[in-house]
Design an enzyme around this catalytic site. Structure first.
Site, PDB file in Angstrom:
ATOM      1  N   GLY A  80       0.791  -1.224   0.000  1.00 35.04           N
ATOM      2  CA  GLY A  80       0.000   0.000   0.000  1.00 35.04           C
ATOM      3  C   GLY A  80       0.824   1.275   0.000  1.00 35.04           C
ATOM      4  O   GLY A  80       0.301   2.365  -0.205  1.00 35.04           O
ATOM      5  N   HIS A  81       2.134   1.150   0.224  1.00 32.13           N
ATOM      6  CA  HIS A  81       2.979   2.344   0.361  1.00 32.13           C
ATOM      7  C   HIS A  81       4.182   2.222  -0.559  1.00 32.13           C
ATOM      8  O   HIS A  81       5.278   1.907  -0.095  1.00 32.13           O
ATOM      9  CB  HIS A  81       3.437   2.468   1.816  1.00 32.13           C
ATOM     10  CG  HIS A  81       4.023   3.817   2.162  1.00 32.13           C
ATOM     11  ND1 HIS A  81       5.306   4.189   1.841  1.00 32.13           N
ATOM     12  CD2 HIS A  81       3.498   4.872   2.807  1.00 32.13           C
ATOM     13  CE1 HIS A  81       5.549   5.410   2.293  1.00 32.13           C
ATOM     14  NE2 HIS A  81       4.479   5.856   2.877  1.00 32.13           N
TER      15      HIS A  81
END
Lengths: 81, 140
Positions: free
Chosen positions: B37-38
């Protein structure tokens, strides 16, 4: 040094760590540093080191345990000046 | 003796340790879940994870060593090191697979509270973050 001057400097030193800034308006000798001013207990060492640096004194760790109120700090510091 | 374990352990090796400083390394695994997600398609290690990485070395491992030297290993078992405060500047990015080396130097150690300044570098010498981290030992 007059106690009132010590008090003024103690409050100024505490201010950056005070979470309840409203409590500063009525600060007095009986004001509890942790409960009234909401200073994080994890910051007490920082506060003590700031006292030592500002007043050019040494505060023993066992004396720190006796400091609950602003007045306790003022009394402890005044005794070392 | 560092209590943090997988998947939240960010110390592989402690290279240097004495009363004044610590040097530790960690290589970020490419399969860390947070990379999903990052950021999707552009994985970068989150700053909070870099801060945690620094804290595990410079506050937790270093603090445990200082407690052990001061009070013995039995005392270490009685305490849990909590992260209390930090000030961190970020100046680079850490990609999956990168190894970082964190060097921490003691600023003060008092009443079981440790503050240390640190610098974290990639293997090519790039500084990715630096600052100060603090923590203290509290009864478990």
């Amino acid at each position: 040094m007059e106690q009132s001057e010590v008090m003024e400097r103690v409050v100024k030193i505490l201010t950056p760590w005070v979470k309840d800034e409203g409590a500063l308006a009525n600060v007095g000798m009986e004001t509890n540093i942790l409960e009234d001013l909401k200073v994080n207990s994890a910051r007490l060492v920082d506060v003590v080191i700031a006292f030592e640096d500002d007043f050019d004194i040494e505060i023993a760790d066992e004396d720190v345990d006796k400091v609950n109120t602003v007045g306790d700090a003022v009394t402890l510091i005044s005794a070392k000046l | 003796m560092v209590p943090q374990q997988e998947p939240f352990r960010f110390i592989d090796e402690i290279l240097e340790l004495d009363d004044e400083h610590i040097v530790a390394t960690y290589t970020f695994r490419e399969d860390h879940d947070f990379y999903r997600g990052h950021f999707p398609g552009n994985p970068i290690t989150p700053g909070v994870i870099l801060t945690e990485t620094a804290a595990q070395a410079v506050v937790v491992a270093f603090g445990i060593a200082l407690v052990a030297r001061e009070s013995g290993r039995n005392e270490v078992e009685k305490l849990l090191t909590i992260f209390t405060d930090c000030e961190v500047d970020f100046s680079g990015t850490v990609k999956p697979g990168d190894r970082v080396t964190t060097t921490g130097k003691k600023k003060f150690w008092r009443r079981k509270k440790l503050r240390a300044e640190f610098e974290m570098k990639l293997d090519d010498g790039t500084v990715v973050c630096s600052g100060e981290v603090s923590g203290m030992g509290v009864p478990r």
